[in-house]
Scaffold this motif. Sequence first.
Motif, mmCIF file in Angstrom:
data_model
loop_
_atom_site.group_PDB
_atom_site.id
_atom_site.type_symbol
_atom_site.label_atom_id
_atom_site.label_comp_id
_atom_site.label_asym_id
_atom_site.label_seq_id
_atom_site.Cartn_x
_atom_site.Cartn_y
_atom_site.Cartn_z
ATOM 1 N N ARG A 44 -5.640 17.603 -63.460
ATOM 2 C CA ARG A 44 -6.992 17.417 -62.914
ATOM 3 C C ARG A 44 -7.502 16.003 -63.169
ATOM 4 N NH1 ARG A 44 -9.661 23.105 -65.031
ATOM 5 N NH2 ARG A 44 -9.118 24.390 -63.218
ATOM 6 N N ARG A 45 -7.274 15.486 -64.378
ATOM 7 C CA ARG A 45 -7.698 14.126 -64.704
ATOM 8 C C ARG A 45 -6.984 13.109 -63.805
ATOM 9 N NH1 ARG A 45 -6.520 11.994 -69.734
ATOM 10 N NH2 ARG A 45 -8.384 10.692 -69.651
ATOM 11 N N THR A 71 -5.750 13.608 -60.761
ATOM 12 C CA THR A 71 -6.271 13.683 -59.389
ATOM 13 C C THR A 71 -7.621 12.989 -59.283
ATOM 14 O OG1 THR A 71 -7.221 15.874 -59.841
ATOM 15 C CG2 THR A 71 -5.039 15.816 -58.817
ATOM 16 N N GLN A 72 -8.451 13.107 -60.334
ATOM 17 C CA GLN A 72 -9.739 12.401 -60.342
ATOM 18 C C GLN A 72 -9.530 10.889 -60.330
ATOM 19 O OE1 GLN A 72 -12.121 13.748 -63.667
ATOM 20 N NE2 GLN A 72 -11.903 15.903 -63.098
ATOM 21 N N TYR A 111 -3.254 19.066 -54.738
ATOM 22 C CA TYR A 111 -3.727 19.880 -55.862
ATOM 23 C C TYR A 111 -5.049 19.352 -56.435
ATOM 24 C CZ TYR A 111 1.139 21.325 -55.464
ATOM 25 O OH TYR A 111 2.335 21.779 -55.000
ATOM 26 N N THR A 112 -5.868 18.737 -55.579
ATOM 27 C CA THR A 112 -7.134 18.170 -56.041
ATOM 28 C C THR A 112 -8.058 19.233 -56.634
ATOM 29 O OG1 THR A 112 -7.003 16.370 -54.426
ATOM 30 C CG2 THR A 112 -9.190 16.884 -55.326
ATOM 31 N N HIS A 113 -8.132 20.382 -56.020
ATOM 32 C CA HIS A 113 -9.053 21.436 -56.473
ATOM 33 C C HIS A 113 -8.296 22.615 -57.085
ATOM 34 C CE1 HIS A 113 -12.200 19.224 -54.432
ATOM 35 N NE2 HIS A 113 -11.507 19.249 -53.305
ATOM 36 N N ARG A 136 -6.875 25.371 -59.531
ATOM 37 C CA ARG A 136 -7.465 26.112 -60.648
ATOM 38 C C ARG A 136 -6.407 26.784 -61.514
ATOM 39 N NH1 ARG A 136 -12.837 29.197 -58.227
ATOM 40 N NH2 ARG A 136 -13.939 27.314 -57.555
ATOM 41 N N CYS A 143 -9.525 15.391 -71.494
ATOM 42 C CA CYS A 143 -8.853 16.694 -71.576
ATOM 43 C C CYS A 143 -8.955 17.180 -73.021
ATOM 44 C CB CYS A 143 -7.396 16.580 -71.140
ATOM 45 S SG CYS A 143 -6.504 18.152 -71.173
#
Length: 570
Positions: A381-382, A384-385, A493-495, A497, A549
């Motif tokens: 997630r980090r 992709t941000q 895979y930006t969003h 979960r 994270c």
Amino acid sequence: MTRPKSWDDREQTCAIYLRISRDDKGLDESYSITNQRKLLTRAAKEKGFTSIIEFMDDGITGTDRDRKEFVRMIAELEKGCIGTVIVKDLSRLARDHIRADTLIEEFFPEHDIRLIAVSEGLDTDNGEDEFIPFRNLMNEWYARDISKKRRLTNTVKVNSGIPLSLPPYGYMKDANDPTRWLIDEEAAAVVRRIYNMWLSGIGSEQIARALEEDMILRPMHYWKSKGLNRGGKFDPENPYKWKSSTVIKILSQQEYCGDVINFKTYSKSFKLKRRLVTSEENRVIFKDNHEPIIERAVWERVQEKRGKARKRKTNDGVKNMFSGLVVCADCGSNLWFHFNQNNPAIQYFNCSNYKGNRGTCSATHHIRVDFLERIVLGEIRRLTQFVNKHGNQFIKAAIGFTQQAEETLRKRKERELQAKKARDRELDKIFNRLYEDNISGKIDDARFMKMSAQYAKEQAALAEQLKKLAKELDELENRDADVSSFVKALQKYTHVRKLTERMLNELIERIEVFHAERTENGERRQRIRIVYNCLGSIEIPDLPDIADCHVQFQARKGVEIKYSQVEQAV
């Protein structure tokens, strides 16, 4: 055409054998099957035969001893109900002079078979022809000459990037230019499905079963449905029964990423039809020769995963998506997947080389699966941000880390190469000393032979290792970092979960796990290094719009573990 009813009909019965190969089709019209049939049928009737049995091999070379109809004719001749064989000329029987001589001088006389070669005026009822062996030899020379010319033609094609083989499943020949391959969208969709399923963690047997359940025609039956005659086994019973081996072959074919690979197989002689696999260094590869069905980065990822043959299950058959990806940060060994016997929900990895299990690693490197999942998901997630909010900065950092990682790898492999070369030179000196000691009588012959064999085995293994290292270094010199392909895969895979096996396969090369350590204030911290495909271990900068994270985990009552990211791969 009728079969002889008894031995008494034998003299009135003849076999006409028709054969034409691809090479013969370039000759005059008299070689065509139609004209051979007319010629031989007329000759048979003129000689008074009332029963004519036809045997025909269309498109098969005379050097092939296993021609279907030829073999069937020989079997009928052995039964004794056919007294004569008629051919256009001796080359129709065989272009192998040993085979032809054996037939004419041994088999036919032994079975009392009359041979007639119409265009050569040969009839064995008129006595021996001394020129028969010479004609058979000339027929073989013709086949040898054709084979030589074909090899030269193929060499010219190879150097111009023209594919020598037929297009694989998923491609078809361009109707306007048969040297070009076009995507066959119907079959290509199946190829893409196979790659997607495999990257999602589905095995080849399960993929084959799914294709069968969805009634997808197997490649051989698919080609036949399109009117294409392709070699291979054909099972009319179940045209949808895919095999695991077919799926694996599709997963391994480099042609799907747009390349042409020539000289994949070869034969030792024009007489031998068995094809042998050519070593990789002797193949000729033209990259980006046609439109790809599978992206190169995806294909290479599949090959890497297939080559590792990683262990996915415990002895009890329990599967985990991290198996084969997590390694010990200290000794480099794979971490083994386990679960608590009393509480199977507690799943964990530890070092397979731990000295407590008769290994050499000093610590267990134990890590809970649920702890690992939260860490990896948080880091993805980090990342992709970082990509979405600071794209230019990411590209700059990614290229820098990739170059650094490859330079580190290159230096390590060069050190390994030099060490192995030094050992190889040392072995040469040992051999010399052994030989001198044996000559001088310091060691006896038996001891000399035993030690020589041992060192020779080591040197042979070294030679293979040196060859492999040299190839790997060469690939590193010529490899460009495909950062854009990674970004494209990451942005899907930006969003996200939840972690999936396909996500791990596409994004991550390996995860290095350190042993959890206790800090000065009594906390237990565990460091993780994630090595991404194409990038290596990239350090995400401390930016206000990118969340850290933070993973804090209650492993068991009174024991809490916090995650700490390794700053940078070395």
